[in-house]
Write a protein that holds these residues in place. Structure first.
Motif, short mmCIF file in Angstrom:
data_model
loop_
_atom_site.label_atom_id
_atom_site.label_comp_id
_atom_site.label_asym_id
_atom_site.label_seq_id
_atom_site.Cartn_x
_atom_site.Cartn_y
_atom_site.Cartn_z
N PRO A 33 0.80 -1.24 0.00
CA PRO A 33 0.00 0.00 0.00
C PRO A 33 0.83 1.28 0.00
O PRO A 33 0.31 2.36 -0.26
CB PRO A 33 -0.82 -0.12 1.30
N HIS A 34 2.13 1.15 0.31
CA HIS A 34 2.99 2.34 0.23
C HIS A 34 3.24 2.76 -1.22
O HIS A 34 3.50 3.92 -1.49
CB HIS A 34 4.36 2.07 0.87
N TYR A 35 3.24 1.76 -2.10
CA TYR A 35 3.63 2.03 -3.49
C TYR A 35 2.56 1.50 -4.44
O TYR A 35 2.52 0.32 -4.75
CB TYR A 35 4.97 1.37 -3.81
N ASN A 84 3.37 4.24 12.99
CA ASN A 84 3.13 3.08 12.13
C ASN A 84 1.73 3.12 11.50
O ASN A 84 0.74 3.14 12.22
CB ASN A 84 3.32 1.80 12.93
N PRO A 85 1.68 3.13 10.16
CA PRO A 85 0.36 3.26 9.50
C PRO A 85 -0.38 1.93 9.30
O PRO A 85 -1.45 1.92 8.71
CB PRO A 85 0.74 3.88 8.15
N HIS A 86 0.18 0.83 9.81
CA HIS A 86 -0.47 -0.49 9.59
C HIS A 86 -1.35 -0.86 10.78
O HIS A 86 -1.43 -2.01 11.19
CB HIS A 86 0.60 -1.55 9.34
N VAL A 93 9.55 5.32 5.60
CA VAL A 93 8.21 5.63 5.10
C VAL A 93 7.16 5.67 6.23
O VAL A 93 5.98 5.73 5.96
CB VAL A 93 7.76 4.66 3.98
N HIS A 94 7.61 5.65 7.48
CA HIS A 94 6.68 5.73 8.62
C HIS A 94 6.98 6.95 9.49
O HIS A 94 7.15 6.82 10.70
CB HIS A 94 6.76 4.46 9.49
N PRO A 95 7.02 8.15 8.92
CA PRO A 95 7.45 9.30 9.72
C PRO A 95 6.41 9.76 10.74
O PRO A 95 6.75 10.47 11.68
CB PRO A 95 7.67 10.40 8.67
N TYR A 114 9.35 -8.85 7.63
CA TYR A 114 10.06 -8.16 6.55
C TYR A 114 9.96 -6.65 6.74
O TYR A 114 10.94 -5.96 6.99
CB TYR A 114 9.47 -8.56 5.19
N HIS A 115 8.73 -6.15 6.67
CA HIS A 115 8.44 -4.71 6.84
C HIS A 115 7.79 -4.55 8.21
O HIS A 115 7.33 -5.52 8.81
CB HIS A 115 7.48 -4.30 5.71
N ARG A 116 7.73 -3.33 8.70
CA ARG A 116 7.07 -3.10 9.99
C ARG A 116 5.56 -3.04 9.81
O ARG A 116 4.92 -2.02 10.09
CB ARG A 116 7.56 -1.78 10.61
ZN ZN Z 1 4.69 0.48 6.16
#
Ligand code: ZN
Length: 311
Positions: free
Chosen positions: A62-64, A141-143, A136-138, A206-208
């Motif tokens: 969803p980031h890209y 955490n967006p998840h 990409v999580h400034p 893998y990713h946060r």
């Molecule tokens: Zn993320």
């Protein structure tokens, strides 16, 4: 006779008035979401009084997301846009909103809903907010949707916005919201019981993507294949991670379906851990068709996966 005519006129006016205020005269609420998770929750509450479509698919990062012209067409017709927020979609959504030229869904309009505003957000940076070095999580955490408690909070935000946009449909939306909350509560009880034996199990992802999930269900995430959110693995980081996993006896590497398995598989081989592909979203795999089913997938069978119980 005249009196009867007057009554008829009143009745007809009444029908027209009822038709207008029922919301049907406005048609179905046209909802566009950025992710399938949000679309699923919106559909739970909106039922057949809305039409909902997600821009990103659950099997995509969803980031890209590639900003296709067809997305602009969808946004042009939208009454409501629901997004994850916390800059998850910053790389692709803002130009689509601008180019839609739809005043209903511009930032700050009633048809723009950032679903993150009331949710519990983890990993919020305490210092200066920055995307330096590609993080990409400034904004935290967006998840966050992977904690069912947040799922209910998102649902309430969506309910409130539906009622704001279609006040006469309140009596339709509210029971549907209550029913969804009840089903999430029942499911959460089951999941907590299923996950209880694995409390404290150390994992690597893998990713946060999973901190809210791990916090709710008692898993301990000790490392990430990515050196920073959004930064691909580097040889040095991978080596450090393998050493740490050996030291901490980590037996699981959880990977989102949209990442290359080459590095995770190598890590798994070297550290003696299993690689599990876990979709963090509705639509991540074919059988995950709604929000509650997404969570079901996480209650993996530890015995089947050969994971020792306990820390
Ligand atoms: Zn993320």
């Amino acid at each position: 006779m005249r009196f009867k005519t007057f009554l008829n006129i009143l009745a007809i006016a009444g029908v027209i008035f009822a038709f207008t205020v029922s919301g049907y005269a406005q048609g179905k609420l046209n909802v566009v979401t950025t992710t399938e998770d949000l679309a699923s929750i919106a559909a739970e509450i909106g039922g057949d009084h809305i039409v909902v479509e997600s821009i990103a698919k659950g099997y995509q990062d969803p980031h890209y997301v590639e900003a296709k012209p067809s997305f602009i067409l969808k946004l042009q017709k939208a009454d409501l846009l629901i997004l994850v927020g916390r800059e998850l979609e910053i790389g692709w959504l803002p130009p689509l909103i601008t180019r839609s030229a739809n005043s209903k869904i511009q930032v700050g309009a009633n048809g723009y809903l950032d679903a993150s505003l009331q949710a519990q957000i983890l990993e919020v940076p305490s210092g200066q907010v920055t995307r330096a070095e590609g993080d990409v999580h400034p904004l935290g955490n967006p998840h966050y949707w992977m904690d069912p408690e947040n799922g209910k909070i998102i649902a309430k935000e969506i309910l409130d916005r539906f009622v704001k946009l279609r006040p006469n449909d309140r009596a339709y939306f509210e029971p549907r919201y209550n029913d969804f909350v009840n089903r999430v509560n029942a499911a959460e009880k089951r999941w907590l019981a299923l996950m209880a034996p694995y409390k404290g199990t150390k994992i690597v992802t893998y990713h946060r993507s999973f901190p809210n999930f791990a916090a709710r269900f008692g898993l301990d995430i000790v490392g990430y294949v990515e050196p920073k959110p959004g930064i691909p693995p580097t040889p040095q980081h991978t080596l450090d991670l393998i050493n740490q996993m050996k030291k901490d006896s980590v037996k699981i590497v959880m990977v989102e379906p949209y990442f290359d398995l080459k590095t995770p598989n190598a890590i798994g081989r070297d550290a003696g851990a299993q690689v599990l592909v876990m979709p963090p979203s509705v639509g991540g795999t074919k059988d995950v068709t709604d929000y509650i089913k997404t969570e079901n997938l996480y209650t993996f069978d530890g015995e089947r996966e050969g994971i020792a119980q306990g820390p």
